[in-house]
Each structure stands twice: as structure tokens, then as C-alpha cells.
Enzyme design. Sequence first.
Site, PDB file in Angstrom:
ATOM      1  N   TRP A  10     -11.929  -7.064  -2.743  1.00  0.00           N
ATOM      2  CA  TRP A  10     -12.092  -7.056  -1.278  1.00  0.00           C
ATOM      3  C   TRP A  10     -12.226  -8.472  -0.713  1.00  0.00           C
ATOM      4  O   TRP A  10     -12.145  -8.667   0.476  1.00  0.00           O
ATOM      5  CB  TRP A  10     -13.328  -6.241  -0.887  1.00  0.00           C
ATOM      6  CG  TRP A  10     -13.187  -4.757  -1.092  1.00  0.00           C
ATOM      7  CD1 TRP A  10     -12.104  -4.092  -1.632  1.00  0.00           C
ATOM      8  CD2 TRP A  10     -14.145  -3.754  -0.747  1.00  0.00           C
ATOM      9  NE1 TRP A  10     -12.351  -2.739  -1.638  1.00  0.00           N
ATOM     10  CE2 TRP A  10     -13.592  -2.501  -1.108  1.00  0.00           C
ATOM     11  CE3 TRP A  10     -15.428  -3.788  -0.181  1.00  0.00           C
ATOM     12  CZ2 TRP A  10     -14.279  -1.295  -0.907  1.00  0.00           C
ATOM     13  CZ3 TRP A  10     -16.111  -2.592   0.014  1.00  0.00           C
ATOM     14  CH2 TRP A  10     -15.541  -1.358  -0.342  1.00  0.00           C
ATOM     15  N   HIS A  97     -11.260 -16.697 -10.121  1.00  0.00           N
ATOM     16  CA  HIS A  97     -10.204 -16.419  -9.145  1.00  0.00           C
ATOM     17  C   HIS A  97      -9.691 -17.748  -8.587  1.00  0.00           C
ATOM     18  O   HIS A  97     -10.467 -18.700  -8.431  1.00  0.00           O
ATOM     19  CB  HIS A  97     -10.751 -15.532  -8.012  1.00  0.00           C
ATOM     20  CG  HIS A  97      -9.663 -14.996  -7.153  1.00  0.00           C
ATOM     21  ND1 HIS A  97      -9.068 -15.741  -6.172  1.00  0.00           N
ATOM     22  CD2 HIS A  97      -9.029 -13.806  -7.170  1.00  0.00           C
ATOM     23  CE1 HIS A  97      -8.114 -15.018  -5.602  1.00  0.00           C
ATOM     24  NE2 HIS A  97      -8.070 -13.836  -6.187  1.00  0.00           N
ATOM     25  N   GLU A 169      -2.627 -14.133 -11.972  1.00  0.00           N
ATOM     26  CA  GLU A 169      -2.362 -14.147 -10.539  1.00  0.00           C
ATOM     27  C   GLU A 169      -1.677 -15.459 -10.157  1.00  0.00           C
ATOM     28  O   GLU A 169      -2.364 -16.479  -9.974  1.00  0.00           O
ATOM     29  CB  GLU A 169      -3.677 -14.036  -9.756  1.00  0.00           C
ATOM     30  CG  GLU A 169      -4.444 -12.771 -10.019  1.00  0.00           C
ATOM     31  CD  GLU A 169      -5.359 -12.410  -8.853  1.00  0.00           C
ATOM     32  OE1 GLU A 169      -5.236 -11.302  -8.354  1.00  0.00           O
ATOM     33  OE2 GLU A 169      -6.155 -13.263  -8.428  1.00  0.00           O
ATOM     34  N   GLY A 175      -1.527 -13.199  -1.292  1.00  0.00           N
ATOM     35  CA  GLY A 175      -1.625 -13.096   0.162  1.00  0.00           C
ATOM     36  C   GLY A 175      -0.394 -13.594   0.890  1.00  0.00           C
ATOM     37  O   GLY A 175      -0.424 -13.793   2.110  1.00  0.00           O
ATOM     38  N   GLY A 236      -5.589  -7.539  -3.641  1.00  0.00           N
ATOM     39  CA  GLY A 236      -6.342  -8.014  -2.483  1.00  0.00           C
ATOM     40  C   GLY A 236      -6.043  -7.161  -1.257  1.00  0.00           C
ATOM     41  O   GLY A 236      -6.589  -6.069  -1.089  1.00  0.00           O
ATOM     42  N   GLY A 237      -5.153  -7.641  -0.419  1.00  0.00           N
ATOM     43  CA  GLY A 237      -4.870  -7.008   0.880  1.00  0.00           C
ATOM     44  C   GLY A 237      -4.698  -5.499   0.833  1.00  0.00           C
ATOM     45  O   GLY A 237      -5.316  -4.769   1.624  1.00  0.00           O
TER      46      GLY A 237
HETATM   47  P1  13P Z   1      -3.189 -10.105  -2.443  1.00  0.00           P
HETATM   48  O1  13P Z   1      -3.007  -8.750  -3.099  1.00  0.00           O
HETATM   49  O2  13P Z   1      -3.696 -10.002  -1.043  1.00  0.00           O
HETATM   50  O3  13P Z   1      -1.965 -10.954  -2.590  1.00  0.00           O
HETATM   51  O4  13P Z   1      -4.356 -10.835  -3.258  1.00  0.00           O
HETATM   52  C1  13P Z   1      -4.270 -10.906  -4.629  1.00  0.00           C
HETATM   53  C2  13P Z   1      -5.559 -11.380  -5.154  1.00  0.00           C
HETATM   54  O5  13P Z   1      -5.934 -12.528  -4.995  1.00  0.00           O
HETATM   55  C3  13P Z   1      -6.404 -10.406  -5.880  1.00  0.00           C
HETATM   56  O6  13P Z   1      -7.454 -11.037  -6.536  1.00  0.00           O
END
Ligand code: 13P
Length: 253
Positions: A10, A97, A169, A175, A236-237
Site C-alpha cells: 500500500w 524497497h 522490482e 508506478g 503497488g497501485g
Molecule cells: P506499482 O505496482 O504501482 O508499479 O508499484 C510496484 C511496487 O513498488 C510494489 O512494491
Amino acid sequence: MRKQIAAANWKMNLTYQQGEELLDEILSAGVKLNEHQQAIFAVPSPYLLMTRSTVEEELNYFASAQNCYNKKSGAYTGEVSAEMLNSINIKYCVLGHSERREYFIESNAMLAEKVNLCLENFVTPIFCCGEPLAIREAGTQNEFVATQLKESLFHLPAEKIKTLIIAYEPIWAIGTGKTATTEQAQEIHKYLRSVLADQYGEEVANEIPILYGGSVKANNAKELFASPDVDGGLVGGASLVAADFVEIIKALK
Ligand code: 13P
């Protein structure tokens, strides 16, 4: 079968009430997980207890912290320790992260200390690695991520490292709506597994879930997760929208 995991991150989003509502909506979809599947919610610290008590009724749904500090305890105002997480029965913690590495200058050495403290306190690290765009463009992403693993994880004995979750990642995909292609994800996940195998042997490497993160959405999760070395996602999103995250959970192998 290796664990397959849909992990929500989140980040610093949602009020407490919005978080409660989101979890209720996700759980009301009633997606049952089998013994090798997990859904993990990495939520802001003030929501950990609420999240744990909301999801713990469901089999294989868990709450996770997004970070903890690299010291055991003491005069570190504002920080949260691995021991504190364990004391409220939080069994997972995202570490390293890229946002923490960038904004809070977290080094591979500092992350090794965090990994140790988590393991000493029965908290499973969800250890993040991944390269920035310039490294991808230079074609040196493999060396970059291998160094992240080596410097933060390779001091661990085999029986410890095999309890971890790794999340790859690529920073350029976070994002941005720009997902790594299924081929790019599979290629680097396979490489990461080979780096683990070189150090610890294939049996250990084959036990460690490697999640993909970076613009995972309801409409691309199934294809990404279908790759043999992609064991789910760190999201994330799309984890902030109940219907989308439910689809992502359903996309697990
Ligand atoms: P998004 O899914 O928003 O690209 O973010 C990925 C993320 O950083 C998950 O830890």
C-alpha cells in the site's frame, strides 16, 4: 510446489478507514487459497494490527510491515524494530524497497542487518532488488541485482535463506505503467535463481519464491505469473483497488 504469492504494497496510501474498507471488499470476494498460495498485505505501521485481525480468519492471508529498522532497540525515535513486529504477531516485512533505498539511503550492508534482525525475530523478509533505468539501458542489470543479493543475503546459511521471499522490482517499471515484458521478467528471475543455485545449490534455489513487481495490473498478472520462475507479484497501485487486487490473487498459479 514453491509458494505463489500475491503481495500488496500500500506504500503511504489510504486512511485507516479506507484501508479497512479495502480489506473488507477484497475478503468479501471470497477467493480461497490453496496450500501453496498466499496473499500478503504490506500496510502502513498504524494499520498492522487491524490488518492482521481482519485477514487472519482467512487461510493463507497475512499482514506485513513495509520496513523495520536495522538496530535491535534503543533511542531511534520514530523507528519500528523486528522484535516489535514479532510481538504483535506480524510475520512478514518488506525490506529494501527501491523507494527506501533511494529516499532513505538504505545500503546493501544496512539491509543485511535488517534481514538478520527479522530472521532472529521470526519475521520473514520480503527482500526487494531491482535495477534503475540507466543500468537496464547499459545492459548490466544481471550484475546489479546479483550484487544486491550477494551483499545483503549471502552471509545467510542455506536453512535461513530458503525461508525468504525475494521480489524483483525494476525501478523503471514501478508506478510508471511500464511493465517488464513477460520475457524480461522470466529471464531475470531465472538468472536470480541461478545466482542462488550457484551459492546454495538448486534444491534451495528452487524453494525460494521470486515475485515480480512493477506495474502489475489485473490485466497482465496472469501472463506474468504464468512464467516458470515468476512466483507471483508485489503490487503497488493495483493493490489499492479491491476488484483489481482480487483478480491479481486469482491469477496465481
Ligand atoms: P506499482 O505496482 O504501482 O508499479 O508499484 C510496484 C511496487 O513498488 C510494489 O512494491
